[in-house]
Design a protein around this motif. Structure first.
Motif, mmCIF file in Angstrom:
data_model
loop_
_atom_site.group_PDB
_atom_site.id
_atom_site.type_symbol
_atom_site.label_atom_id
_atom_site.label_comp_id
_atom_site.label_asym_id
_atom_site.label_seq_id
_atom_site.Cartn_x
_atom_site.Cartn_y
_atom_site.Cartn_z
ATOM 1 N N GLU A 26 0.823 -1.204 0.000
ATOM 2 C CA GLU A 26 0.000 0.000 0.000
ATOM 3 C C GLU A 26 0.861 1.260 0.000
ATOM 4 O OE1 GLU A 26 -3.461 0.270 -0.046
ATOM 5 O OE2 GLU A 26 -3.353 -1.861 -0.539
ATOM 6 N N GLN A 27 2.061 1.157 0.613
ATOM 7 C CA GLN A 27 2.942 2.319 0.685
ATOM 8 C C GLN A 27 4.394 1.869 0.806
ATOM 9 O OE1 GLN A 27 2.504 4.983 4.067
ATOM 10 N NE2 GLN A 27 2.934 6.715 2.731
ATOM 11 N N VAL A 28 5.271 2.540 0.049
ATOM 12 C CA VAL A 28 6.718 2.321 0.115
ATOM 13 C C VAL A 28 7.353 3.680 0.389
ATOM 14 C CG1 VAL A 28 8.784 1.559 -1.129
ATOM 15 C CG2 VAL A 28 6.592 0.407 -1.534
ATOM 16 N N VAL A 29 8.143 3.750 1.476
ATOM 17 C CA VAL A 29 8.733 5.009 1.917
ATOM 18 C C VAL A 29 10.243 4.853 2.024
ATOM 19 C CG1 VAL A 29 8.854 6.645 3.855
ATOM 20 C CG2 VAL A 29 6.661 5.665 3.192
ATOM 21 N N LEU A 30 10.958 5.880 1.604
ATOM 22 C CA LEU A 30 12.402 5.969 1.802
ATOM 23 C C LEU A 30 12.629 6.937 2.955
ATOM 24 C CD1 LEU A 30 15.380 5.502 0.901
ATOM 25 C CD2 LEU A 30 15.088 7.485 -0.598
ATOM 26 N N ARG A 31 13.296 6.472 4.009
ATOM 27 C CA ARG A 31 13.634 7.340 5.136
ATOM 28 C C ARG A 31 15.146 7.557 5.134
ATOM 29 N NH1 ARG A 31 12.321 5.071 10.702
ATOM 30 N NH2 ARG A 31 10.230 5.803 10.231
ATOM 31 N N LEU A 32 15.551 8.809 5.072
ATOM 32 C CA LEU A 32 16.959 9.175 5.148
ATOM 33 C C LEU A 32 17.221 9.750 6.528
ATOM 34 C CD1 LEU A 32 17.190 10.928 1.674
ATOM 35 C CD2 LEU A 32 17.964 8.628 2.259
#
Length: 171
Positions: free
Chosen positions: A119-125
């Motif tokens: 449902e959601q793909v997030v990149l966290r830096l």
């Protein structure tokens, strides 16, 4: 009669010019195009790697030549530039669960799943910055009507970002 024709012709030309201007401004102000222009201006060169979320108005870009990363939010109105030394790590988050991570001084947690129904793909830096320690960018969201691509493409982009970060940590 000739005066009326000239007036109608003048109004038609003005309407055509105004329509062209509005279309041009719409194209120029398109969210993704605006983020790309702002990223170019912020880094001073085209980013070698970038991730954009036009729906969120966020972007991130890596410039290997100058050794910096830029993160933008609020449709490019705000942003920060970090030196590579200030990057602490990165994660890929799928539906709220961290599925891959690379962090300075730690072994990499490799991406071992492919989530075609995510449902959601997030990149966290993550950064060495007390005021702004992290930056999250949605690479894919099923809820967004403007999300292009697929969860698999978003995971590939996220994996590429983690590979770049890992290479930076080893350099």
């Amino acid at each position: 009669m000739m005066e009326a024709f000239r007036a109608v012709l003048l109004i038609a030309l003005a309407a055509a010019a105004l329509t062209t201007l509005v279309i041009g401004l719409g194209w120029w102000g398109e969210p993704e195009r605006r983020l790309r222009r702002t990223m170019l201006k912020t880094l001073g060169a085209p980013p070698e790697t970038e991730a954009l979320s036009a729906a969120e108005g966020k972007a991130a870009g890596l410039d290997f030549e100058e050794g910096q990363i830029a993160v933008l939010w609020s449709r490019g109105a705000h942003g920060l530039v970090y030196a590579f030394e200030e990057i602490e790590g990165g994660e890929i988050i799928v539906d709220g669960c961290v599925v891959a991570r690379v962090q300075r001084g730690e072994p990499r947690k490799a991406l071992d799943i492919m989530a075609p129904e995510a449902e959601q793909v997030v990149l966290r830096l993550m950064f060495d910055d007390a005021r702004n320690p992290e930056f999250e960018l949605s690479l894919w969201s099923a809820a967004s009507t403007t999300s292009a691509g697929s969860p698999a493409e978003a995971l590939r982009l996220g994996r590429r970002w983690l590979s770049h970060l890992e290479a930076l940590f080893k350099a």
